[in-house]
Motif scaffolding. Structure first.
Motif, short mmCIF file in Angstrom:
data_model
loop_
_atom_site.label_atom_id
_atom_site.label_comp_id
_atom_site.label_asym_id
_atom_site.label_seq_id
_atom_site.Cartn_x
_atom_site.Cartn_y
_atom_site.Cartn_z
N ARG A 24 0.90 -1.15 0.00
CA ARG A 24 0.00 0.00 0.00
C ARG A 24 0.94 1.21 0.00
O ARG A 24 1.56 1.51 1.01
CB ARG A 24 -0.90 -0.03 1.23
CG ARG A 24 -1.99 0.96 1.17
CD ARG A 24 -3.13 0.58 2.13
NE ARG A 24 -4.19 1.54 2.04
CZ ARG A 24 -5.10 1.58 1.08
NH1 ARG A 24 -5.09 0.67 0.14
NH2 ARG A 24 -6.02 2.51 1.06
N GLY A 27 -1.12 5.25 0.38
CA GLY A 27 -2.55 5.05 0.51
C GLY A 27 -3.21 4.26 -0.60
O GLY A 27 -4.40 3.97 -0.54
N ASP A 70 4.82 1.28 7.53
CA ASP A 70 3.89 1.10 8.64
C ASP A 70 4.14 2.15 9.73
O ASP A 70 4.11 1.86 10.92
CB ASP A 70 3.98 -0.33 9.20
CG ASP A 70 3.60 -1.37 8.15
OD1 ASP A 70 2.68 -1.10 7.34
OD2 ASP A 70 4.21 -2.45 8.13
N SER A 87 2.66 -4.19 3.49
CA SER A 87 2.99 -3.03 4.32
C SER A 87 2.47 -1.73 3.71
O SER A 87 2.26 -1.62 2.50
CB SER A 87 4.51 -2.91 4.50
OG SER A 87 5.00 -3.98 5.25
N GLU A 88 2.29 -0.76 4.58
CA GLU A 88 1.94 0.61 4.18
C GLU A 88 3.24 1.38 4.03
O GLU A 88 3.99 1.54 5.01
CB GLU A 88 1.05 1.27 5.23
CG GLU A 88 0.76 2.73 4.98
CD GLU A 88 -0.20 2.96 3.83
OE1 GLU A 88 0.04 3.93 3.06
OE2 GLU A 88 -1.17 2.21 3.69
N THR A 90 5.00 4.96 2.91
CA THR A 90 4.78 6.37 2.61
C THR A 90 6.10 6.95 2.12
O THR A 90 7.12 6.89 2.81
CB THR A 90 4.30 7.15 3.85
OG1 THR A 90 3.12 6.53 4.35
CG2 THR A 90 3.99 8.60 3.49
#
Length: 173
Positions: A24, A27, A70, A87-88, A90
Motif C-alpha cells: 500500500r 494510501g 507502517d 505493508s503501508e 509512505t
C-alpha cells in the motif's frame, strides 16, 4: 565439471522469476512484480515510478532513501521489497495531504532547510518518523536521532531548526 576446482562439482543453474508483491504505497494498493533481490528503493523508483525517494550511497549510510513503513522510518535501500508484502509505505510523494504540504515540508521551506535538495525527501520522511516516535525532547536529541540522514551541503542546522519548529508547534496543540 569446473576445471579450476576438480573436487568441487559445478553448481546447477538456478533461475529466478519475478514474484508479485502487494504494497500500500501512499494510501493506494499497488502490486509489483519484482525479482527476489530487488530493494524496496528500486521497487519504488523503477517499478512504481516514484522517484522522490533518492538513491544515495545504496549501503544504508546516508539516509537519502528513508521512507515510512507502517509508520516507522526505514532505509529502503537495505530492505527487500518482498519483505514488505502488505505493508503501508509512505514516500515523500505521499506526505502532503489533500494538496496541503505537511507541516515539516512547510518548515523546511520557511527555514531554508535544503540547498541542493537531494537529501530532503529522506530528511523529511525521517523527521516525520522521528516525531511520531516521541523520543526526542531536546535539540541535541533531535540532532542525534537524525544523524543517519546526511546533508552534504551543510543545511543541517536549518534542518534541525525546521524539525524543532514542528515539534514545538505540535507540543502546543
Amino acid at each position: 565439471m569446473n576445471t579450476n576446482f576438480p573436487d568441487i562439482p559445478a553448481s546447477p543453474k538456478t533461475t529466478f522469476s519475478a514474484r508479485p508483491v502487494t504494497l500500500r504505497i501512499n494510501g493506494n494498493p499497488v502490486e509489483l512484480n519484482v525479482l527476489p533481490w530487488v530493494s524496496l528503493l528500486d521497487a519504488l523508483r523503477e517499478y512504481a515510478g516514484l522517484t522522490g525517494t533518492k538513491k544515495g550511497c545504496d549501503h544504508g549510510q546516508c539516509g537519502a532513501c528513508t521512507v515510512l513503513c507502517d509508520g516507522e522510518r526505514i532505509l529502503s535501500c537495505l530492505t527487500l521489497a518482498v519483505m514488505k508484502e502488505g505493508s503501508e509505505i509512505t514516500t515523500i510523494e505521499g506526505v502532503a495531504q489533500d494538496g496541503e504540504l505537511h507541516p515539516l515540508q512547510k518548515a523546511f521551506i520557511e527555514h531554508d532547510a535544503f540547498q541542493c535538495g537531494y537529501c530532503t525527501p529522506g530528511q523529511i520522511c525521517s523527521a516525520i518518523g522521528l516525531l511520531r516516535e516521541g523520543k526526542a525532547e531536546t535539540r541535541d536529541e533531535v540532532k542525534e536521532l537524525m544523524s543517519g540522514n546526511l546533508c552534504r551541503c551543510g543545511a543541517n542546522t536549518n534542518i534541525i531548526d525546521a524539525i524543532m519548529d514542528v515539534k514545538n508547534l505540535s507540543a502546543h496543540e
